[in-house]
Design a protein around this motif. Structure first.
Motif, PDB file in Angstrom:
ATOM      1  N   GLY A 118       0.789  -1.227   0.000  1.00  0.00           N
ATOM      2  CA  GLY A 118       0.000   0.000   0.000  1.00  0.00           C
ATOM      3  C   GLY A 118       0.817   1.270   0.000  1.00  0.00           C
ATOM      4  N   LYS A 119       1.986   1.276   0.635  1.00  0.00           N
ATOM      5  CA  LYS A 119       2.821   2.469   0.704  1.00  0.00           C
ATOM      6  C   LYS A 119       3.686   2.632  -0.546  1.00  0.00           C
ATOM      7  N   TYR A 120       3.746   1.628  -1.365  1.00  0.00           N
ATOM      8  CA  TYR A 120       4.583   1.669  -2.561  1.00  0.00           C
ATOM      9  C   TYR A 120       3.846   2.405  -3.667  1.00  0.00           C
ATOM     10  N   GLU A 121       4.429   3.485  -4.108  1.00  0.00           N
ATOM     11  CA  GLU A 121       3.790   4.309  -5.147  1.00  0.00           C
ATOM     12  C   GLU A 121       4.502   4.199  -6.476  1.00  0.00           C
ATOM     13  N   GLY A 122       5.496   3.313  -6.561  1.00  0.00           N
ATOM     14  CA  GLY A 122       6.262   3.153  -7.793  1.00  0.00           C
ATOM     15  C   GLY A 122       5.556   2.242  -8.774  1.00  0.00           C
ATOM     16  N   GLY A 123       6.324   1.720  -9.691  1.00  0.00           N
ATOM     17  CA  GLY A 123       5.790   0.834 -10.704  1.00  0.00           C
ATOM     18  C   GLY A 123       6.071   1.379 -12.082  1.00  0.00           C
ATOM     19  N   ILE A 124       5.320   0.891 -13.056  1.00  0.00           N
ATOM     20  CA  ILE A 124       5.467   1.375 -14.420  1.00  0.00           C
ATOM     21  C   ILE A 124       4.120   1.861 -14.927  1.00  0.00           C
ATOM     22  N   ASP A 125       4.172   2.815 -15.861  1.00  0.00           N
ATOM     23  CA  ASP A 125       2.966   3.397 -16.421  1.00  0.00           C
ATOM     24  C   ASP A 125       2.553   2.610 -17.659  1.00  0.00           C
ATOM     25  N   ILE A 126       1.360   2.052 -17.620  1.00  0.00           N
ATOM     26  CA  ILE A 126       0.821   1.322 -18.767  1.00  0.00           C
ATOM     27  C   ILE A 126      -0.520   1.951 -19.113  1.00  0.00           C
ATOM     28  N   GLY A 127      -0.569   2.637 -20.229  1.00  0.00           N
ATOM     29  CA  GLY A 127      -1.821   3.261 -20.685  1.00  0.00           C
ATOM     30  C   GLY A 127      -2.395   4.251 -19.678  1.00  0.00           C
ATOM     31  N   GLY A 128      -1.527   4.969 -18.988  1.00  0.00           N
ATOM     32  CA  GLY A 128      -1.989   5.953 -18.024  1.00  0.00           C
ATOM     33  C   GLY A 128      -2.290   5.390 -16.640  1.00  0.00           C
ATOM     34  N   THR A 129      -2.097   4.089 -16.452  1.00  0.00           N
ATOM     35  CA  THR A 129      -2.333   3.460 -15.149  1.00  0.00           C
ATOM     36  C   THR A 129      -1.007   2.997 -14.577  1.00  0.00           C
ATOM     37  N   LYS A 130      -0.771   3.311 -13.321  1.00  0.00           N
ATOM     38  CA  LYS A 130       0.456   2.909 -12.640  1.00  0.00           C
ATOM     39  C   LYS A 130       0.290   1.476 -12.147  1.00  0.00           C
ATOM     40  N   ILE A 131       1.147   0.581 -12.611  1.00  0.00           N
ATOM     41  CA  ILE A 131       1.114  -0.831 -12.219  1.00  0.00           C
ATOM     42  C   ILE A 131       2.376  -1.123 -11.403  1.00  0.00           C
ATOM     43  N   SER A 132       2.192  -1.566 -10.156  1.00  0.00           N
ATOM     44  CA  SER A 132       3.337  -1.832  -9.290  1.00  0.00           C
ATOM     45  C   SER A 132       3.585  -3.323  -9.085  1.00  0.00           C
ATOM     46  N   ASN A 133       2.563  -4.137  -9.334  1.00  0.00           N
ATOM     47  CA  ASN A 133       2.750  -5.568  -9.141  1.00  0.00           C
ATOM     48  C   ASN A 133       1.663  -6.332  -9.867  1.00  0.00           C
ATOM     49  N   MET A 134       1.952  -7.585 -10.110  1.00  0.00           N
ATOM     50  CA  MET A 134       0.965  -8.502 -10.690  1.00  0.00           C
ATOM     51  C   MET A 134       0.918  -9.714  -9.783  1.00  0.00           C
ATOM     52  N   ARG A 135      -0.267 -10.157  -9.479  1.00  0.00           N
ATOM     53  CA  ARG A 135      -0.432 -11.286  -8.558  1.00  0.00           C
ATOM     54  C   ARG A 135      -1.228 -12.392  -9.225  1.00  0.00           C
ATOM     55  N   TYR A 136      -0.802 -13.609  -8.955  1.00  0.00           N
ATOM     56  CA  TYR A 136      -1.538 -14.778  -9.407  1.00  0.00           C
ATOM     57  C   TYR A 136      -1.352 -15.846  -8.345  1.00  0.00           C
TER      58      TYR A 136
ATOM     59  N   ASP B 292      -0.454 -17.497  -5.342  1.00  0.00           N
ATOM     60  CA  ASP B 292       0.453 -17.025  -4.299  1.00  0.00           C
ATOM     61  C   ASP B 292       1.768 -16.505  -4.874  1.00  0.00           C
ATOM     62  N   ASP B 293       1.744 -16.129  -6.143  1.00  0.00           N
ATOM     63  CA  ASP B 293       2.926 -15.555  -6.781  1.00  0.00           C
ATOM     64  C   ASP B 293       2.769 -14.047  -6.897  1.00  0.00           C
ATOM     65  N   LEU B 294       3.887 -13.345  -6.882  1.00  0.00           N
ATOM     66  CA  LEU B 294       3.897 -11.891  -6.958  1.00  0.00           C
ATOM     67  C   LEU B 294       5.036 -11.457  -7.867  1.00  0.00           C
ATOM     68  N   VAL B 295       4.716 -10.592  -8.831  1.00  0.00           N
ATOM     69  CA  VAL B 295       5.726  -9.991  -9.694  1.00  0.00           C
ATOM     70  C   VAL B 295       5.740  -8.511  -9.387  1.00  0.00           C
ATOM     71  N   LEU B 296       6.911  -8.004  -9.002  1.00  0.00           N
ATOM     72  CA  LEU B 296       7.049  -6.581  -8.706  1.00  0.00           C
ATOM     73  C   LEU B 296       7.510  -5.860  -9.964  1.00  0.00           C
ATOM     74  N   LEU B 297       6.954  -4.683 -10.203  1.00  0.00           N
ATOM     75  CA  LEU B 297       7.315  -3.886 -11.362  1.00  0.00           C
ATOM     76  C   LEU B 297       7.898  -2.565 -10.898  1.00  0.00           C
ATOM     77  N   ALA B 298       8.976  -2.168 -11.537  1.00  0.00           N
ATOM     78  CA  ALA B 298       9.626  -0.909 -11.171  1.00  0.00           C
ATOM     79  C   ALA B 298      10.253  -0.310 -12.421  1.00  0.00           C
ATOM     80  N   GLY B 299      10.315   1.004 -12.442  1.00  0.00           N
ATOM     81  CA  GLY B 299      10.882   1.706 -13.581  1.00  0.00           C
ATOM     82  C   GLY B 299      12.399   1.706 -13.596  1.00  0.00           C
ATOM     83  N   THR B 300      13.013   1.603 -12.406  1.00  0.00           N
ATOM     84  CA  THR B 300      14.474   1.623 -12.313  1.00  0.00           C
ATOM     85  C   THR B 300      14.946   0.561 -11.332  1.00  0.00           C
ATOM     86  N   LYS B 301      16.228   0.287 -11.423  1.00  0.00           N
ATOM     87  CA  LYS B 301      16.841  -0.668 -10.505  1.00  0.00           C
ATOM     88  C   LYS B 301      16.738  -0.160  -9.065  1.00  0.00           C
ATOM     89  N   GLU B 302      16.951   1.130  -8.874  1.00  0.00           N
ATOM     90  CA  GLU B 302      16.888   1.720  -7.540  1.00  0.00           C
ATOM     91  C   GLU B 302      15.493   1.597  -6.941  1.00  0.00           C
TER      92      GLU B 302
END
Length: 158
Positions: free
Chosen positions: A4-22, A24-34
């Motif tokens: 909830g506190k994570y505001e990062g991620g990548i912009d896809i079609g104007g929507t900020k996506i920070s993770n994908m869940r399926y 019990d798996d989780l994929v984190l998305l970030a724009g930079t390594k940092e």
């Protein structure tokens, strides 16, 4: 895990996506390594609230259940120890280390994994704790020189 506190991620079609869940798996998305390192630190900080410990314990419980379902095989004197070890490595261990790619193991978790593995090996070899046989000797009897931690490290390195 709460992101909830994570505001990062990548912009896809104007929507900020920070993770994908399926499941019990989780994929984190970030724009930079940092940014990715920052969210991983957030996840590590959440370990103190017990969520990660519970997830880890759930995996150990899964392995205990898988091992228990095969108890007739472990007790069967007509099945070789070599075959029993192959079954342990093919059925039980994978149920314990499922999702290991995302784990951050501390010494405490490593000890629990090794304790679980040794309990299984002793049961398969018919060695009781009271017999005062060392873990190294049990591994020799079982022909299981590689530990569960070596398997975990191999998976995490990929």
């Amino acid at each position: 895990m709460a992101l909830g506190k994570y505001e990062g991620g990548i912009d896809i079609g104007g929507t900020k996506i920070s993770n994908m869940r399926y499941a019990d798996d989780l994929v984190l998305l970030a724009g930079t390594k940092e940014e990715l390192q920052r969210v991983l630190r957030m996840m590590e900080e959440q370990r103190t609230d017990g969520k990660m410990e519970r997830a880890f314990q759930d995996q150990i419980s899964s392995g205990q259940k898988a091992f228990g379902r095969l108890r007739r095989i472990w007790k069967d004197k007509n099945i070789s120890i070599k075959l029993k070890i192959r079954l342990l490595r093919a059925i039980v261990i994978p149920s314990v280390i499922y999702g290991v790619e995302c784990w951050v193991l501390k010494k405490r978790e490593e000890k629990k994994l090794l304790a679980f593995e040794m309990k299984c090996l002793r049961r398969i070899c018919g060695v009781r704790w009271e017999d005062r046989i060392t873990n190294e000797r049990v591994r020799e009897i079982a022909g299981a020189q590689d530990t569960i931690l070596i398997r975990v490290e191999d998976i995490q390195r990929r």
